[in-house]
Design a protein around this motif. Structure first.
Motif, PDB file in Angstrom:
ATOM      1  N   ILE A 254       0.904  -1.276   0.023  1.00 15.31           N
ATOM      2  CA  ILE A 254       0.073  -0.136  -0.025  1.00 15.31           C
ATOM      3  C   ILE A 254       0.835   1.364   0.010  1.00 15.31           C
ATOM      4  O   ILE A 254       0.562   2.306  -0.804  1.00 15.31           O
ATOM      5  CB  ILE A 254      -0.960   0.061   0.974  1.00 15.31           C
ATOM      6  CG1 ILE A 254      -1.870  -1.023   1.122  1.00 15.31           C
ATOM      7  CG2 ILE A 254      -1.835   1.202   1.258  1.00 15.31           C
ATOM      8  CD1 ILE A 254      -2.746  -1.309   2.239  1.00 15.31           C
ATOM      9  N   ALA A 255       2.025   1.331   0.886  1.00 12.02           N
ATOM     10  CA  ALA A 255       2.768   2.575   0.807  1.00 12.02           C
ATOM     11  C   ALA A 255       3.470   2.587  -0.560  1.00 12.02           C
ATOM     12  O   ALA A 255       3.543   3.790  -1.022  1.00 12.02           O
ATOM     13  CB  ALA A 255       3.980   2.287   1.750  1.00 12.02           C
ATOM     14  N   TRP A 256       3.825   1.390  -1.168  1.00 11.29           N
ATOM     15  CA  TRP A 256       4.445   1.624  -2.522  1.00 11.29           C
ATOM     16  C   TRP A 256       3.543   2.150  -3.583  1.00 11.29           C
ATOM     17  O   TRP A 256       4.104   3.184  -4.265  1.00 11.29           O
ATOM     18  CB  TRP A 256       4.827   0.020  -2.920  1.00 11.29           C
ATOM     19  CG  TRP A 256       6.009   0.223  -4.077  1.00 11.29           C
ATOM     20  CD1 TRP A 256       6.171   1.222  -4.790  1.00 11.29           C
ATOM     21  CD2 TRP A 256       6.933  -0.837  -4.466  1.00 11.29           C
ATOM     22  NE1 TRP A 256       7.573   0.944  -5.714  1.00 11.29           N
ATOM     23  CE2 TRP A 256       7.537  -0.494  -5.379  1.00 11.29           C
ATOM     24  CE3 TRP A 256       6.981  -2.117  -3.968  1.00 11.29           C
ATOM     25  CZ2 TRP A 256       8.725  -1.255  -5.969  1.00 11.29           C
ATOM     26  CZ3 TRP A 256       8.071  -2.979  -4.708  1.00 11.29           C
ATOM     27  CH2 TRP A 256       8.685  -2.390  -5.604  1.00 11.29           C
ATOM     28  N   MET A 257       2.173   1.826  -3.385  1.00 11.45           N
ATOM     29  CA  MET A 257       1.453   2.490  -4.424  1.00 11.45           C
ATOM     30  C   MET A 257       0.997   3.695  -3.975  1.00 11.45           C
ATOM     31  O   MET A 257       0.993   4.491  -4.972  1.00 11.45           O
ATOM     32  CB  MET A 257      -0.017   1.712  -4.369  1.00 11.45           C
ATOM     33  CG  MET A 257      -0.190   0.251  -4.803  1.00 11.45           C
ATOM     34  SD  MET A 257      -1.603  -0.722  -5.082  1.00 11.45           S
ATOM     35  CE  MET A 257      -1.816  -0.932  -3.085  1.00 11.45           C
ATOM     36  N   VAL A 258       1.108   4.205  -2.910  1.00 11.98           N
ATOM     37  CA  VAL A 258       0.864   5.583  -2.618  1.00 11.98           C
ATOM     38  C   VAL A 258       2.019   6.549  -3.097  1.00 11.98           C
ATOM     39  O   VAL A 258       1.824   7.634  -3.641  1.00 11.98           O
ATOM     40  CB  VAL A 258       0.724   5.926  -0.922  1.00 11.98           C
ATOM     41  CG1 VAL A 258       0.685   7.380  -0.547  1.00 11.98           C
ATOM     42  CG2 VAL A 258      -0.811   5.207  -0.614  1.00 11.98           C
ATOM     43  N   PHE A 259       3.242   5.761  -3.011  1.00 15.50           N
ATOM     44  CA  PHE A 259       4.536   6.521  -3.287  1.00 15.50           C
ATOM     45  C   PHE A 259       4.508   6.581  -4.964  1.00 15.50           C
ATOM     46  O   PHE A 259       4.837   7.661  -5.311  1.00 15.50           O
ATOM     47  CB  PHE A 259       5.774   5.713  -3.209  1.00 15.50           C
ATOM     48  CG  PHE A 259       6.959   6.294  -3.561  1.00 15.50           C
ATOM     49  CD1 PHE A 259       7.424   7.497  -2.838  1.00 15.50           C
ATOM     50  CD2 PHE A 259       7.549   5.485  -4.751  1.00 15.50           C
ATOM     51  CE1 PHE A 259       8.643   7.873  -3.604  1.00 15.50           C
ATOM     52  CE2 PHE A 259       8.778   6.040  -5.311  1.00 15.50           C
ATOM     53  CZ  PHE A 259       9.228   7.148  -4.634  1.00 15.50           C
TER      54      PHE A 259
END
Length: 282
Positions: A254-259
């Motif tokens: 999820i953090a990767w997608m937000v980034f």
């Protein structure tokens, strides 16, 4: 009471146990080194998070021959202290030394996180005050270091830096070694002599403190735009049978997608054009 011989270390003296392991000379030296190195992290090793209880618990577990329990105790102390931070002039707890000694006591005595808490919290507070006194003593050496820098004597200034590190290592190593090796019988007597009601209370505290540590962390980092991610993580952890590794992998994804989404917005043609206009106006 029957005493049982246990060869804890191949090159150590014979050791006997009575409700727990006895610290050997080599193990006490190694644990003293771990505690001392946690104090040199910021100045010599960089911010490698070597002082974190989950790291020191793993290392202590390796030294004492019980990596699994060392990791479990370290993780419990990590959750407890994850929200503890120094704000302004307030002193921060010495979680490096406290976590090291706490994990060692828990493994030696055969107890759980409650035994670690009995020693980890007082040690963390006392060693932090000791560190404050040590830094105060070093302030006199800083005057000499400034003088050598003004004189262009960089080797002299560097030698003072290494001298401070040597005294710090020696102090923390010596205190931890003395507590672990010569205080072994006293530690076992204290832990094994606790009444049942005290053990029950410490077990309850050991269960509550990780929640309090997480609450303190949330109080520091929680913002309105992070609440949805907290809800997602809570639902996954509470209502599914996924392991912590799986939950962590989902959080990383999820953090990767937000980034990626934010990077895409910053690199969009409209954003690039706006940046050009802003630079032209400046």
């Amino acid at each position: 009471m029957v005493y049982q011989y246990i060869p804890i270390c191949e090159h150590s003296v014979s050791c006997y146990v009575r409700g727990g392991k006895r610290m050997t000379l080599i193990q006490a030296v190694l644990i003293g080194c771990v505690a001392a190195l946690t104090q040199l992290e910021g100045g010599w090793l960089g911010e490698a998070k070597f002082r974190e209880p989950v790291i020191t618990g793993f290392l202590v577990g390796m030294i004492l021959g019980d990596v699994e329990k060392g990791l479990m105790i370290g993780a419990a102390l990590q959750m407890m202290w994850m929200g503890a931070t120094g704000i302004g002039p307030t002193a921060q707890l010495d979680i490096g030394t406290g976590g090291t000694i706490g994990a060692a006591v828990a493994i030696m005595t055969g107890k759980g996180a409650e035994a670690a808490i009995v020693f980890a919290l007082p040690v963390a507070v006392i060693m932090q005050f000791l560190n404050t006194l040590l830094l105060t003593a070093f302030s006199g050496l800083m005057v000499a270091a400034d003088r050598k820098i003004d004189e262009g004597n960089l080797k002299g200034a560097i030698s003072i830096h290494y001298l401070c590190g040597f005294f710090t290592f020696l102090l923390y190593f010596g205190l931890t070694f003395i507590v672990m090796y010569f205080g072994n019988d006293a530690i076992n007597s204290i832990v094994n002599g606790l009444p049942e009601w005290a053990n029950n209370g410490l077990q309850a505290i050991a269960s509550i403190l990780p929640a309090m540590g997480f609450a303190l962390l949330m109080n520091i980092i929680m913002e309105r735009n992070l609440i949805p991610f907290f809800i997602i993580g809570f639902v996954i952890a509470a209502y599914t049978e996924l392991t912590m590794v799986a939950v962590t992998a989902i959080a990383v994804a999820i953090a990767w997608m937000v980034f990626l989404l934010r990077s895409g917005q910053q690199n969009s043609p409209a954003a690039v054009q706006q940046n050009v206009v802003d630079e032209w106006e400046d």
